[in-house]
Design an enzyme around this catalytic site. Structure first.
Site, PDB file in Angstrom:
ATOM      1  N   GLN A 205     -13.883   4.335 -12.156  1.00  0.00           N
ATOM      2  CA  GLN A 205     -14.752   3.201 -11.836  1.00  0.00           C
ATOM      3  C   GLN A 205     -14.336   2.516 -10.537  1.00  0.00           C
ATOM      4  O   GLN A 205     -14.874   1.455 -10.204  1.00  0.00           O
ATOM      5  CB  GLN A 205     -14.752   2.175 -12.990  1.00  0.00           C
ATOM      6  CG  GLN A 205     -15.203   2.729 -14.330  1.00  0.00           C
ATOM      7  CD  GLN A 205     -16.684   3.079 -14.377  1.00  0.00           C
ATOM      8  OE1 GLN A 205     -17.464   2.705 -13.497  1.00  0.00           O
ATOM      9  NE2 GLN A 205     -17.082   3.822 -15.398  1.00  0.00           N
ATOM     10  N   LYS A 228     -20.083  10.037 -11.199  1.00  0.00           N
ATOM     11  CA  LYS A 228     -20.138   8.578 -11.074  1.00  0.00           C
ATOM     12  C   LYS A 228     -20.194   8.130  -9.618  1.00  0.00           C
ATOM     13  O   LYS A 228     -20.379   6.956  -9.335  1.00  0.00           O
ATOM     14  CB  LYS A 228     -18.944   7.934 -11.770  1.00  0.00           C
ATOM     15  CG  LYS A 228     -18.974   8.142 -13.293  1.00  0.00           C
ATOM     16  CD  LYS A 228     -17.875   7.377 -13.962  1.00  0.00           C
ATOM     17  CE  LYS A 228     -17.516   7.918 -15.328  1.00  0.00           C
ATOM     18  NZ  LYS A 228     -18.312   7.353 -16.412  1.00  0.00           N
ATOM     19  N   CYS A 371     -16.709   4.594 -25.049  1.00  0.00           N
ATOM     20  CA  CYS A 371     -15.473   5.406 -25.092  1.00  0.00           C
ATOM     21  C   CYS A 371     -14.235   4.535 -24.953  1.00  0.00           C
ATOM     22  O   CYS A 371     -13.237   4.953 -24.358  1.00  0.00           O
ATOM     23  CB  CYS A 371     -15.481   6.508 -24.046  1.00  0.00           C
ATOM     24  SG  CYS A 371     -16.723   7.754 -24.341  1.00  0.00           S
TER      25      CYS A 371
HETATM   26  N1  PMP Z   1     -12.296   6.708 -17.429  1.00  0.00           N
HETATM   27  C1  PMP Z   1     -13.193   5.753 -17.214  1.00  0.00           C
HETATM   28  C2  PMP Z   1     -12.732   4.371 -16.859  1.00  0.00           C
HETATM   29  C3  PMP Z   1     -14.554   6.035 -17.331  1.00  0.00           C
HETATM   30  O1  PMP Z   1     -15.459   5.061 -17.134  1.00  0.00           O
HETATM   31  C4  PMP Z   1     -14.959   7.350 -17.680  1.00  0.00           C
HETATM   32  C5  PMP Z   1     -16.417   7.689 -17.821  1.00  0.00           C
HETATM   33  N2  PMP Z   1     -17.104   6.863 -18.755  1.00  0.00           N
HETATM   34  C6  PMP Z   1     -13.967   8.319 -17.873  1.00  0.00           C
HETATM   35  C7  PMP Z   1     -12.648   7.959 -17.739  1.00  0.00           C
HETATM   36  C8  PMP Z   1     -14.282   9.726 -18.243  1.00  0.00           C
HETATM   37  O2  PMP Z   1     -15.047  10.360 -17.282  1.00  0.00           O
HETATM   38  P1  PMP Z   1     -15.573  11.841 -17.548  1.00  0.00           P
HETATM   39  O3  PMP Z   1     -16.274  11.800 -18.868  1.00  0.00           O
HETATM   40  O4  PMP Z   1     -16.480  12.113 -16.410  1.00  0.00           O
HETATM   41  O5  PMP Z   1     -14.374  12.726 -17.587  1.00  0.00           O
END
Ligand code: PMP
Length: 420
Positions: A205, A228, A371
């Protein structure tokens, strides 16, 4: 004006120009995934229509072109994050894979029974579960930094109290995907050095939204996901200091990552290739490179300034909707700033119901635990709704979101009133 990124960028994002449920789409789920500008879509399409071939292996023209574009993408990402060499950029599937890679290579080789790993209660599951698996395998102990009483930051006094000579690794989120708070990385890096621990930062982020310079960050590794930062899904990066990457054994074995293969043993390529087994996501990596170049071209300082502006507007308008609205995380305007996202709840309403009604009005926000289930337990709720803005969002869109939320609250109040 200089800061008028929002409106002036919308033509670059064809997906934004559509109706959802009969209303113009207001996409405010950017912390989950961002939309993709034309340059990214075109770069990927060019790969498949003009030079698709496997990389690193062929001598023919298409393969040479694909390899060149693939490796240039690595360089473009290196520029975005300030890496001194693109040999420090490992191409992985996503941030999650990057963290698992570190846990399964450096972690397996260096973490022993009784060693301590410091995380925080605000981590995404991607920065919790890989360490839980490692701890279960090795007997290491996980320690979690608490939040400040107002739940707006990590409690740095608590962090200091957890540090000890047994601390081998500190792995923290740079910018929280729920609280929006920004970690004091200089302080954390200094503390990590003091106790001789390695530092991993989850920059999912931060890389899309602010200047991130790995040379000054003080981390040993960072991870980020392309999807992202305006790139495609299925690809992301693990950056590591070169000496650290060099000290790490491979994780997955197969083609590409080897130097010499014999029937009973092999020798391995140097990083980053050592960690890139098998045919990579070629078009996606090229798309990620186009995204990195495009974003860098906008100027990350400018991106950050625009997001501070729209983020503050989002926070203040949302906070003014009703005294029943609780927004989690720090207020804007604090010393470390705040990401342009707001996770919130409306007293008496379920986050999923709020999001469903917002969707009826064309407004896309996320609901759930994002998550970050342990963090929601700390906040005393099981779920929240989250509106998250990016460079192409406008204040007019924030207004639509706020109007739709006001209508949503009224709708449920009327319904409850009628029922009682
Ligand atoms: N860390 C953070 C702070 C996130 O916002 C996210 C995505 N929601 C992730 C890790 C995981 O990213 P990815 O699913 O693309 O591996």
């Amino acid at each position: 004006s200089q800061l008028a990124l929002g409106e002036s960028l919308r033509a670059e994002f064809p997906i934004l120009d559509q109706q959802v449920n009969g209303q113009p789409l207001v996409y405010l789920d950017n912390a989950a995934t961002s939309q993709k500008p034309r340059v990214v879509l075109e770069a990927m399409s060019r790969c498949y229509t003009e030079y698709n071939a496997n990389v690193h292996r062929g001598v023919h023209a298409l393969s040479a072109k694909a390899t060149q574009e693939y490796e240039q993408a690595r360089e473009k990402v290196a520029v975005l994050i300030g890496a001194s060499t693109c040999r420090e950029v490992v191409i992985v599937r996503n941030a999650t894979e990057g963290i698992n890679l570190v846990a399964n290579t450096w972690g397996s080789a260096n973490i022993k029974q009784g060693d301590e790993i410091i995380l925080s209660v605000a981590e995404h599951h991607a920065n919790l579960v890989p360490w839980q698996l490692l701890a279960a395998r090795t007997g290491a102990v996980l320690r979690h930094v608490r939040l400040t009483p107002d739940k707006s930051q990590l409690d740095m006094d608590h962090f200091r109290s957890l540090l000890s000579p047994r601390t081998r690794l500190i792995s923290l989120v740079h910018v929280s995907n729920v609280l929006g708070c920004v970690l004091d990385t200089a302080y954390v890096a200094e503390q990590a050095r003091r106790v001789g621990a390695k530092l991993l930062l989850d920059c999912c982020q931060s890389v899309p939204h602010m200047p991130v310079d790995v040379r000054s960050l003080g981390a040993d590794w960072i991870v980020a996901s392309s999807h992202k930062f305006c790139g495609p899904s299925g690809v992301g990066i693990l950056w590591g200091r070169y000496e650290v990457l060099e000290s790490m054994d491979p994780w997955m074995g197969g083609g590409e990552m080897i130097a010499d293969v014999h029937l009973d043993h092999s020798t391995f390529a140097m990083p980053p290739t050592r960690f890139e087994a098998g045919t990579p996501a070629i078009a996606e990596t090229i798309g990620m490179g186009a995204a990195a170049e495009w974003l860098y071209g906008l100027g990350m300082e400018r991106v950050h300034a625009y997001e501070e502006k729209i983020g503050t507007y989002l926070y203040e308008r949302l906070a003014a909707v009703s005294p029943r609205v609780t927004i989690y995380g720090p207020r804007p305007g604090g010393p470390r700033g705040r990401a342009s996202l707001a996770a919130f709840n409306v007293e008496g309403l379920h986050a999923t119901d709020v999001s469903t009604l917002l969707d009826m009005a064309g407004v896309a926000v996320r609901s759930g635990h994002h998550c970050a289930q342990p963090l929601h337990r700390e906040l005393g709720v099981s779920a929240s709704a989250r509106a998250s803005a990016y460079i192409y969002n406008t204040e007019a869109e924030v207004d639509k979101f706020v109007e739709a939320l006001t209508d949503t609250i009224k709708f449920f109040d009327d319904m409850h009133g009628a029922a009682s």
